[in-house]
Design an enzyme around this catalytic site. Structure first.
Site, mmCIF file in Angstrom:
data_model
loop_
_atom_site.group_PDB
_atom_site.id
_atom_site.type_symbol
_atom_site.label_atom_id
_atom_site.label_comp_id
_atom_site.label_asym_id
_atom_site.label_seq_id
_atom_site.Cartn_x
_atom_site.Cartn_y
_atom_site.Cartn_z
ATOM 1 N N SER A 137 0.851 -1.183 0.000
ATOM 2 C CA SER A 137 0.000 0.000 0.000
ATOM 3 C C SER A 137 0.891 1.239 0.000
ATOM 4 O O SER A 137 2.089 1.154 0.326
ATOM 5 C CB SER A 137 -0.874 -0.001 1.265
ATOM 6 O OG SER A 137 -1.488 1.243 1.486
ATOM 7 N N TYR A 150 -2.135 -1.371 10.470
ATOM 8 C CA TYR A 150 -2.142 -1.468 9.009
ATOM 9 C C TYR A 150 -0.823 -0.935 8.442
ATOM 10 O O TYR A 150 -0.177 -1.578 7.611
ATOM 11 C CB TYR A 150 -3.320 -0.679 8.455
ATOM 12 C CG TYR A 150 -3.544 -0.845 6.973
ATOM 13 C CD1 TYR A 150 -4.311 -1.894 6.480
ATOM 14 C CD2 TYR A 150 -3.000 0.053 6.066
ATOM 15 C CE1 TYR A 150 -4.525 -2.047 5.117
ATOM 16 C CE2 TYR A 150 -3.205 -0.080 4.707
ATOM 17 C CZ TYR A 150 -3.970 -1.132 4.234
ATOM 18 O OH TYR A 150 -4.165 -1.277 2.887
#
Length: 255
Positions: A137, A150
């Protein structure tokens, strides 16, 4: 050993969003594809609708990671491409972040890619054209508040990618990471709706003023955009690409 015409892929988190788009693109490319997800009726139904082999597993469990590789190989006769895509999101400040949720997120998004890669390694190197594609990401590069687990997992996944690439090169196995910006998936749509309620603005305003504020291109990506990049990385043409961290982020990290 699978032939070039019979290459086999396993995509985790493969019954929705980016994972499903990658699985379907691989099918179009001529691969036989298994998708892994939590064993739920709706996940099995999606896999059946698209002619995908379904493997039900909880990636938070070590034994399920090993079983998933064994089942994929048994069902499809080998394994050439592993896509580590599965993940989930929880938003909370570090001071209040639930410890069990932190543990669960790290298990699914960092430990599981390591375990799946480890268990798949003999199969991926046997074909001489193996590929591991880790879906990281933009948060593998930079941080945002309230996303500590995350962000930590996605940073770690880039480190795992680079290390595995160095170890796999002589065996014909490439290991790369794809780092998307915001993609129009049910997860992101849900986040926009939640922020719209909190901020008292429309979801469209959240998209433009919050999620795309730092982007050069003011438009959300689609899952198919990520699948197109994964298609190239998985292809024989990408044989010389390994250890790469490929940003497809609308210019989000260019600042």
């Amino acid at each position: 050993m699978t032939t070039q015409q019979q290459r086999v892929a396993l995509v985790t988190g493969g019954t929705g969003g980016i994972g499903l788009a990658i699985a379907r693109r691989f099918q179009d490319d001529g691969l036989r594809v298994a998708v892994l997800d939590l064993d739920r009726p709706e996940a099995r139904e999606v896999a059946a609708q698209h002619g995908l082999t379904f493997i039900g597993a909880d990636l938070g469990k070590r034994e399920d990671c090993r079983r998933a590789i064994d089942e994929a190989v048994a069902a499809l006769g080998g394994l050439d491409v592993l896509v580590n895509n599965a993940g989930f999101q929880h938003i909370a400040p570090v001071a209040d972040f639930p410890e069990d949720t932190w543990d669960a997120m790290l298990r699914v998004m960092l430990t599981a890619p390591f375990l799946l890669s480890r268990y798949a390694w003999p199969h991926l190197t046997r074909s001489g054209q193996g590929r591991i594609i880790n879906i990281s990401s933009i948060h593998g590069h930079v941080a945002s508040p309230f996303k500590s687990a995350y962000v930590s997992a996605k940073h770690g996944l880039i480190g795992l990618t680079r290390t595995a690439a160095l170890e796999a090169g002589e065996q014909g196995l490439t290991v790369n990471a794809i780092c998307p910006g915001y993609v129009r998936t049910p997860l992101v749509t849900g986040q926009m709706e939640a922020q719209a309620r909190t901020r008292g603005i429309s979801p469209e305003e959240v998209e433009q003023k919050v999620m795309l504020e730092s982007a050069a291109i003011k438009q959300l990506l689609n899952p198919e955009d990520i699948a197109a990049l994964a298609s190239y990385v998985a292809s024989p043409a990408a044989w010389g690409m390994t250890g790469a961290v490929l940003d497809i982020d609308l210019g989000w990290t260019a600042r």
